[in-house]
Design an enzyme around this catalytic site. Structure first.
Site, PDB file in Angstrom:
ATOM      1  N   CYS A 175       0.812  -1.227   0.000  1.00  0.00           N
ATOM      2  CA  CYS A 175       0.000   0.000   0.000  1.00  0.00           C
ATOM      3  C   CYS A 175       0.843   1.274   0.000  1.00  0.00           C
ATOM      4  O   CYS A 175       0.309   2.367  -0.196  1.00  0.00           O
ATOM      5  CB  CYS A 175      -0.958  -0.009   1.175  1.00  0.00           C
TER       6      CYS A 175
ATOM      7  N   HIS B  57      -2.750   7.160   2.994  1.00  0.00           N
ATOM      8  CA  HIS B  57      -3.249   5.870   2.518  1.00  0.00           C
ATOM      9  C   HIS B  57      -4.639   5.650   3.105  1.00  0.00           C
ATOM     10  O   HIS B  57      -4.876   5.902   4.287  1.00  0.00           O
ATOM     11  CB  HIS B  57      -2.293   4.755   2.951  1.00  0.00           C
TER      12      HIS B  57
ATOM     13  N   ASN C 150     -10.092   0.028   1.028  1.00  0.00           N
ATOM     14  CA  ASN C 150      -8.631   0.072   0.881  1.00  0.00           C
ATOM     15  C   ASN C 150      -8.255  -0.497  -0.485  1.00  0.00           C
ATOM     16  O   ASN C 150      -8.408  -1.694  -0.723  1.00  0.00           O
ATOM     17  CB  ASN C 150      -8.000  -0.749   2.013  1.00  0.00           C
TER      18      ASN C 150
END
Ligand code: COA
Length: 312
Positions: free
Chosen positions: A108, A232, A262
């Site tokens: 990520c 993020h 996500n």
């Protein structure tokens, strides 16, 4: 010689999976998911390559350039379509790019890694880079496991980075990894994501705070100097905890996770593109990017927003 982001774009699959859908088939609830994560829906479908191409096209269009004007394509992804060749090879071909392409996997944190690497590679040979973050985490998530299924979605975001202008594009950056944390968050070939959620949460908050403190310190900046924070998009509570500690208000923070979940490497460029489309960025604004992911990896950067590239 500096560089600048001259275009941006994003792509989300059409199919939307709401919390109500999970509520109907798993032992979970909309209330639990929203209160623990901030996620209300996520987009699911397509391949990493397809989403990367869509976001790439949009970024090229926004920059007013063609694929042939791109000398370097860096695709951050944790979910490549094949073991070989790299997904970026097919994306490079479909978009008709010049020069070279490669994939980069830093989970990520991947997009910030890719942006920093691309910025370093821009020179007389590589004048324009297309930097894409694209992932299809739904393909490696067990849709029957309530502890992970509700968290992840698919998507892509992209920027065109051009050499030109006098100002540095990246004012400071911090890239890191702690491989000893691998057992906390991983997916084996052919397997699903396994995660120790609470411990990942704890470490993510700590890693992001330390990393942001490093980049602000290295650039000689305070939290007040940041016009927009693009974190993020994993969990709204992680973002709130980091913001509180660093001293960045939520109204200076780009949030899309309520609609995307996500999306791993895609999350930061998606949020950046949405903020830019919404007119939240002006020439010269300082933007803080920060992410963390499996590895554990982390990456932060302070960048200068501005459309003054080589062709302008
Ligand atoms: N619905 C209802 N209950 C759920 C659930 C769901 N979707 N998922 C987990 N639970 C349950 C657990 O089974 C546990 O039950 P138990 O106490 O009976 O064992 C309970 O909720 C609490 O679990 P816990 O993991 O302690 O919850 P939490 O408050 O830490 O929230 C996460 C769980 C996953 C939302 C949170 O830990 C998190 O966001 N971690 C970081 C994940 C992340 O960002 N990963 C990607 C990194 S890039």
């Amino acid at each position: 010689m500096g560089s600048a982001i001259t275009g941006w774009g994003d792509a989300l699959p059409e199919r939307v999976v709401t919390n109500a859908e999970f509520e109907a088939r798993l032992d979970t609830s909309d209330e639990w998911i929203v209160s623990r994560t901030g996620i209300r829906e996520r987009h699911v479908g397509g391949t990493t390559g397809e989403l990367a191409v869509k976001a790439g096209w949009a970024a090229l269009k926004s920059a007013g350039v063609d694929g042939t004007d791109i000398d370097l394509l860096v695709l951050a992804t944790t979910t490549p379509d094949r073991a070989a060749p790299a997904t970026s090879a097919a994306v490079h071909d479909t978009l008709g790019c010049s020069g070279t392409a490669f994939d980069l996997n830093a989970a990520c944190a991947g997009f910030v890694y890719a942006l920093v690497v691309a910025d370093h590679l821009l020179d007389k040979t590589h004048r324009r880079a297309l930097v894409i973050g694209a992932d299809t985490l739904s393909r490696i998530t067990d849709q029957e496991d309530r502890s992970t299924a509700v968290l992840f979605g698919d998507g892509a975001g992209a920027v065109v980075l051009e050499r030109g202008g006098a100002d540095d594009f990246v004012l400071s950056y911090d890239l890191g990894v702690d491989g000893s944390a691998t057992p906390l968050l991983y997916a084996d070939h052919g397997g699903y994501i396994k995660m120790a959620g609470r411990e990942v949460y704890r470490r993510a908050v700590r890693a992001e705070i330390l990393s942001i403190e490093r980049v602000l310190g290295d650039a000689g900046l305070g939290a007040d100097d940041i016009a927009l924070f693009v974190p993020h998009q994993a969990n709204a509570r992680i973002i709130e905890a980091v913001n509180e500690r660093i001293g960045i208000p939520m109204d200076k923070t780009a949030i899309v996770l309520d609609r995307t979940g996500n999306t791993s490497s895609a999350s930061i460029p998606l949020a950046l593109a949405h903020a830019a489309d919404a007119g939240r960025l002006s020439e010269g604004d300082l933007v803080l990017l920060s992410g963390f992911g499996a590895g554990m990896t982390w990456a932060s950067a302070v960048i200068r927003w501005g459309r003054r590239g080589a062709g302008r």
